[in-house]
Design an enzyme around this catalytic site. Structure first.
Site, PDB file in Angstrom:
ATOM      1  N   HIS A 158       1.392 -10.034 -13.754  1.00  0.00           N
ATOM      2  CA  HIS A 158       0.832  -9.094 -12.773  1.00  0.00           C
ATOM      3  C   HIS A 158       0.611  -9.738 -11.408  1.00  0.00           C
ATOM      4  O   HIS A 158      -0.129  -9.202 -10.587  1.00  0.00           O
ATOM      5  CB  HIS A 158      -0.474  -8.479 -13.307  1.00  0.00           C
ATOM      6  CG  HIS A 158      -0.248  -7.604 -14.509  1.00  0.00           C
ATOM      7  ND1 HIS A 158      -1.223  -7.270 -15.411  1.00  0.00           N
ATOM      8  CD2 HIS A 158       0.880  -6.978 -14.956  1.00  0.00           C
ATOM      9  CE1 HIS A 158      -0.721  -6.493 -16.358  1.00  0.00           C
ATOM     10  NE2 HIS A 158       0.551  -6.309 -16.112  1.00  0.00           N
ATOM     11  N   CYS A 204       8.446  -5.412   4.536  1.00  0.00           N
ATOM     12  CA  CYS A 204       9.488  -6.441   4.683  1.00  0.00           C
ATOM     13  C   CYS A 204       9.467  -7.465   3.555  1.00  0.00           C
ATOM     14  O   CYS A 204      10.358  -8.314   3.480  1.00  0.00           O
ATOM     15  CB  CYS A 204       9.378  -7.133   6.048  1.00  0.00           C
ATOM     16  SG  CYS A 204       7.974  -8.246   6.206  1.00  0.00           S
ATOM     17  N   CYS A 237       6.110  -7.691  10.644  1.00  0.00           N
ATOM     18  CA  CYS A 237       6.765  -6.408  10.946  1.00  0.00           C
ATOM     19  C   CYS A 237       5.788  -5.261  11.173  1.00  0.00           C
ATOM     20  O   CYS A 237       6.217  -4.141  11.445  1.00  0.00           O
ATOM     21  CB  CYS A 237       7.738  -6.050   9.826  1.00  0.00           C
ATOM     22  SG  CYS A 237       6.932  -5.392   8.354  1.00  0.00           S
TER      23      CYS A 237
END
Ligand code: NAD
Length: 255
Positions: free
Chosen positions: A126, A137, A162
């Site tokens: 996990h 991104c 980004c």
């Protein structure tokens, strides 16, 4: 009828005979370190069912309020001050004895590595909360750098690369697992001669499939937990009680 101490002796014997132990851990192994589990009697979701939304990807992406709450929770998480406990140490003992084939963990706290288990043996199905990732991104960042921004007053920090939505590098509900990671977990399960399932309700799939896969491949299965799990019927031995006592009692001493 076999009593508790005879059962413990029997399982200790299985550990001594084993050559490829696979351990599957859940949140229950870290409660003694001060990190609450989700579904135990004092679990985060048992006490506050609404908290489950924070771990659901669709809600996280759609709702800035959910993200702000999630960042505050991360900031205040007991994980940052947690130290490994006797349960974690017992699995380090298994590795030192040369018996540990792999350690599949549902936990995201990295306490197994902090305790001293080799990173190569730890399969984090996990993910880890010690990293952040950008949903747009895919860039990864140390979580502490992003939490510094939250501490500095940015309630929902965006990706520095980004501008996309950041989250912890963990698998939320509704999010796909990383295929190579979960495939490796199932492969090691099929190679085990003894499987120890520790501190998990064994209700979260596909991680819980480690238990039937190991059993079908011929491994002995031991479940160690304070309360019944979804897979008790598959266990060759059920050790019911405190992990911090039971796991050291069966792991033996490091050579
Ligand atoms: P869970 O919360 O569903 O179940 C934990 C189980 O451990 C319960 O049955 C509880 O009774 C038992 N338990 C707790 N403390 C114990 C102790 N000291 N001795 C014996 N038994 C004890 O946990 P899960 O099955 O791992 O599922 C929860 C999911 O949430 C996981 O997939 C994990 O990703 C995540 N999670 C991780 C952490 C962490 O990293 N420490 C903490 C909470 C949740």
């Amino acid at each position: 009828m076999i009593n508790d101490s005879q059962l413990l002796d029997q399982v200790r014997g299985w550990v001594d005979e084993a050559r490829r132990i696979v351990v599957l851990t859940g949140a229950g192994i870290s409660t003694d370190s001060g990190i609450p589990d989700f579904r135990g009697p004092q679990g985060v979701w048992t006490r506050n069912p609404a908290a489950e939304r924070l771990a659901t990807i669709q809600d996280y992406l759609a709702d800035p309020e959910v993200r702000r709450n999630a960042w505050q929770n991360r900031l205040e998480s007991p994980t940052w001050h947690a130290r490994p406990n006797r349960g974690h140490q017992a699995i380090v003992t298994l590795e030192k004895r040369g018996l540990l084939h792999a350690l599949v963990t549902q936990n995201i706290d990295e306490l197994h590595q902090t305790a001293g288990n080799s990173s190569e043996l730890v399969i984090e199905v996990h993910g880890t909360m010690r990293r952040a990732m950008c949903w747009s991104c895919g860039a990864r960042f140390p979580m502490r750098d992003i939490l510094e921004r939250v501490r500095g007053g940015d309630p929902d920090p965006a990706c520095p690369r980004c501008g996309g939505i950041l989250k912890s590098d963990t698998i939320s509900f509704g999010q796909a697992l990383v295929p190579e990671v979960i495939d490796r977990a199932m492969e090691v399960a099929a190679e085990a001669d003894l499987l120890l399932a520790v501190g998990s309700t064994l209700q979260v799939y596909p991680a819980a499939n480690v238990v039937p896969i190991a059993r079908d491949a011929g491994a002995r299965v031991v479940i160690i937990n304070a309360e019944p799990t979804g897979m008790d019927s598959l266990a060759h031995a059920l050790l019911t009680g405190a992990i911090g006592e039971l796991l050291p009692a069966i792991a033996g001493e490091a050579a």
